[in-house]
Design a protein around this motif. Structure first.
Motif, PDB file in Angstrom:
ATOM      1  N   PRO A 147       0.728  -1.046   0.061  1.00 39.33           N
ATOM      2  CA  PRO A 147       0.009   0.072  -0.216  1.00 39.33           C
ATOM      3  C   PRO A 147       0.900   1.282   0.103  1.00 39.33           C
ATOM      4  CG  PRO A 147      -0.812  -1.562   1.625  1.00 39.33           C
ATOM      5  CD  PRO A 147       0.345  -2.144   1.361  1.00 39.33           C
ATOM      6  N   VAL A 148       1.867   1.258   0.493  1.00 37.98           N
ATOM      7  CA  VAL A 148       3.085   2.299   0.528  1.00 37.98           C
ATOM      8  C   VAL A 148       3.590   2.592  -0.588  1.00 37.98           C
ATOM      9  CG1 VAL A 148       4.936   3.409   1.565  1.00 37.98           C
ATOM     10  CG2 VAL A 148       3.520   1.998   3.027  1.00 37.98           C
ATOM     11  N   ARG A 167      -1.741   9.500   1.647  1.00 40.27           N
ATOM     12  CA  ARG A 167      -2.730   8.531   0.823  1.00 40.27           C
ATOM     13  C   ARG A 167      -1.914   8.113  -0.493  1.00 40.27           C
ATOM     14  NH1 ARG A 167      -6.423  11.280  -2.854  1.00 40.27           N
ATOM     15  NH2 ARG A 167      -6.339  13.423  -2.699  1.00 40.27           N
ATOM     16  N   ASP A 184       1.291   9.312  -2.685  1.00 40.23           N
ATOM     17  CA  ASP A 184       2.668   9.975  -1.688  1.00 40.23           C
ATOM     18  C   ASP A 184       3.965   9.150  -2.387  1.00 40.23           C
ATOM     19  OD1 ASP A 184       1.631  11.638  -0.358  1.00 40.23           O
ATOM     20  OD2 ASP A 184       1.678  10.614   1.627  1.00 40.23           O
ATOM     21  N   SER A 186       1.140   4.106  -3.139  1.00 44.96           N
ATOM     22  CA  SER A 186       0.257   5.190  -2.954  1.00 44.96           C
ATOM     23  C   SER A 186       0.633   6.389  -3.637  1.00 44.96           C
ATOM     24  CB  SER A 186       0.585   5.534  -1.495  1.00 44.96           C
ATOM     25  OG  SER A 186       2.143   6.078  -1.235  1.00 44.96           O
TER      26      SER A 186
END
Length: 259
Positions: free
Chosen positions: A234-235, A259, A240, A238
């Motif tokens: 998820p990172v 997010r 970001d 993202s």
């Protein structure tokens, strides 16, 4: 006898049973893109396939080990991660042959992770390690979060991972991350000396020692790397993460959204 072969991003050279693999992208501080990762994987496969090669050395051209992932390529959708083998074709690969990292200059992000994937590290005093991913909205998923806390004290590893601060070669040697320190420009020479000390021993004994040690460490690392992926994906996918890469390419400060 010395034989050398050239490819666009990776050079290999044989020196009396030692196989030197050099990342050769000095214009990008030896950052790794998809093509470089595939060439590194091919070189490591050759190292393991040949019985006459007893030790490998991984290094970088022109005084830099590797600045890690090529963020400009990443921003274009290119990835230096190979399925089943990890970053640079090395961080999740099971390499049978002893491998030494010869580090000059920067070994940042994925560069540190590639060094951690090696069995031993020789570093020049001007070398700098660092898991800088947090600055770019991502995390070090290819060994940084798993191997660094096993090589140095956990609290120091957490500080480095959470701040993205650099780690000097001298401090790394004090912490036990680096086997030998050299003067600038001498890391490869010292790594070759160490490699030849290993290579003069019995091949079956060398192979058995690495296998036994790996069964207690690297194989456990493989499980930990798989487990961490649940948190990492998820990172890396993202907004970001993409913002961090774009900000780097555009030479500006990132604007985080969480997010």
């Amino acid at each position: 006898m010395t034989e050398a072969t050239d490819s666009p991003a990776v050079r290999t050279e044989e020196r009396d049973g030692v196989f030197v693999i050099t990342i050769d992208r000095p214009q990008a501080r030896n950052a790794v893109d998809g093509a470089t990762a595939r060439e590194l994987a091919a070189a490591l496969d050759e190292l393991d396939a040949r019985e006459d090669l007893l030790v490998g050395i991984l290094t970088g051209a022109e005084g830099v080990f590797s600045a890690g992932m090529d963020l400009k390529a990443f921003a274009r959708g290119d990835t230096p991660v190979i399925e089943g083998r990890g970053f640079g074709g090395i961080t999740r690969a099971e390499i049978k042959t002893p491998l030494i990292a010869a580090v000059e200059g920067y070994a940042l992000g994925g560069g540190t992770e590639m060094a951690l994937a090696c069995d031993m590290i020789v570093a020049a005093r001007n070398a700098t390690f660092g898991q800088t991913e947090v600055h770019y909205g991502i995390v070090p998923p290819e060994g940084g979060m798993v191997r660094l806390p096993e090589r140095i004290p956990r609290n120091i590893a957490l500080e480095l991972l959470l701040t993205g601060d650099p780690l000097s070669a001298e401090r790394a040697e004090q912490l036990g991350l680096v086997n030998h320190l050299t003067e600038p420009g001498e890391a490869l020479t010292q790594a070759l000396e160490l490699a030849h000390r290993v290579a003069q021993n019995a091949p079956l004994a060398i192979a058995a020692i690495k296998r036994v040690v790996n069964e207690r460490t690297a194989f456990r690392d493989a499980d930990a790397l798989r487990d961490q992926d649940l948190y990492v994906e998820p990172v890396l996918t993202s907004l970001d993460a993409m913002e961090g890469a774009r900000a780097f390419a555009e030479k500006r400060s990132p604007h985080w959204q969480g997010r």
